[in-house]
Design an enzyme around this catalytic site. Structure first.
Site, mmCIF file in Angstrom:
data_model
loop_
_atom_site.group_PDB
_atom_site.id
_atom_site.type_symbol
_atom_site.label_atom_id
_atom_site.label_comp_id
_atom_site.label_asym_id
_atom_site.label_seq_id
_atom_site.Cartn_x
_atom_site.Cartn_y
_atom_site.Cartn_z
ATOM 1 N N HIS A 63 -2.273 -1.559 1.144
ATOM 2 C CA HIS A 63 -1.831 -2.220 2.367
ATOM 3 C C HIS A 63 -2.345 -1.523 3.619
ATOM 4 O O HIS A 63 -2.543 -0.309 3.622
ATOM 5 C CB HIS A 63 -0.292 -2.221 2.451
ATOM 6 C CG HIS A 63 0.366 -2.877 1.296
ATOM 7 N ND1 HIS A 63 1.553 -2.414 0.773
ATOM 8 C CD2 HIS A 63 0.039 -3.958 0.549
ATOM 9 C CE1 HIS A 63 1.925 -3.190 -0.233
ATOM 10 N NE2 HIS A 63 1.015 -4.128 -0.394
ATOM 11 N N LYS A 73 0.569 6.922 8.591
ATOM 12 C CA LYS A 73 1.749 7.069 7.742
ATOM 13 C C LYS A 73 1.844 8.507 7.247
ATOM 14 O O LYS A 73 0.835 9.115 6.901
ATOM 15 C CB LYS A 73 1.670 6.140 6.534
ATOM 16 C CG LYS A 73 1.671 4.671 6.895
ATOM 17 C CD LYS A 73 1.504 3.804 5.673
ATOM 18 C CE LYS A 73 1.469 2.328 6.055
ATOM 19 N NZ LYS A 73 1.214 1.480 4.891
ATOM 20 N N ASP A 171 0.653 -8.911 -3.660
ATOM 21 C CA ASP A 171 -0.402 -7.900 -3.805
ATOM 22 C C ASP A 171 -1.469 -8.329 -4.802
ATOM 23 O O ASP A 171 -2.616 -7.906 -4.699
ATOM 24 C CB ASP A 171 0.199 -6.559 -4.246
ATOM 25 C CG ASP A 171 0.945 -5.860 -3.122
ATOM 26 O OD1 ASP A 171 0.924 -6.355 -1.982
ATOM 27 O OD2 ASP A 171 1.559 -4.805 -3.395
#
Length: 184
Positions: A63, A73, A171
């Site tokens: 992602h 992140k 996904d």
């Protein structure tokens, strides 16, 4: 104190905390903005924390959010063990299209710092895992996209037997990297 471990891909780091243990248990500083900014030479302003729980064989990813909503992140595992992967999507990067994977667990307490311009995913290697991550940009569904977890060119070994892989419908229909939208 924390130790920064280089991955061979610029700006992509493993962060290992100093853990203080005794017969009562352990203590460590899981996040310190000043230390992480000083170690990396970059400055981050994390604005959102997320947490997920998944069972063995689950693969989440790959992602990312498109610019201008792309996210850095800082990820870690609170319970269990995962194999965490980041793919360099920065078009001018000498490591464009390369990926790096690291085992993160509640036991090793390692964290993975994944900057903007990377796709991210993980597979669960333990019976279950609780995964936590800080983001420096809010979730923006309109800019969310990704790459198919089993892209043939990336050829990522997720450390899970094919018969045990569990991927969401969303996904499972992501494009391969060669057809993915990216603007980094």
């Amino acid at each position: 104190m924390m130790t920064l471990i280089e991955t061979g891909i610029s700006d992509l780091f493993i962060i290992e905390p100093e853990v203080f243990e005794d017969d009562r248990g352990y203590f460590f500083e899981s996040y310190n903005k000043k230390i992480i900014d000083d170690l990396t030479g970059m400055e981050f302003n994390f604005v959102q924390d997320n947490q997920s729980r998944s069972s063995y064989g689950v693969i989440r990813g790959l992602h990312y959010q498109l610019a201008p909503y792309s996210q850095t992140k800082l990820v870690r595992v609170l319970q269990g063990k995962v194999y965490d992967v980041a793919v360099d999507l920065r078009k001018g990067s000498p490591t464009f299209g390369k990926w790096f994977g690291v085992e993160l667990s509640a036991e090793n307490k390692r964290q993975f710092l994944i900057p903007k311009g990377f796709a991210h995913g993980f597979s669960v290697l333990s019976e279950s895992a609780v995964f936590a991550y800080k983001c420096d940009e809010y979730y923006h569904p309109e800019s969310e996209t990704g790459i198919l977890y089993n892209d043939r060119l990336l050829n990522i070994d997720w450390k899970v037997k094919d018969c045990d892989i569990n991927v969401s419908g969303k996904d499972n229909i992501l494009p391969e990297m060669k057809n993915a939208e990216m603007n980094f």
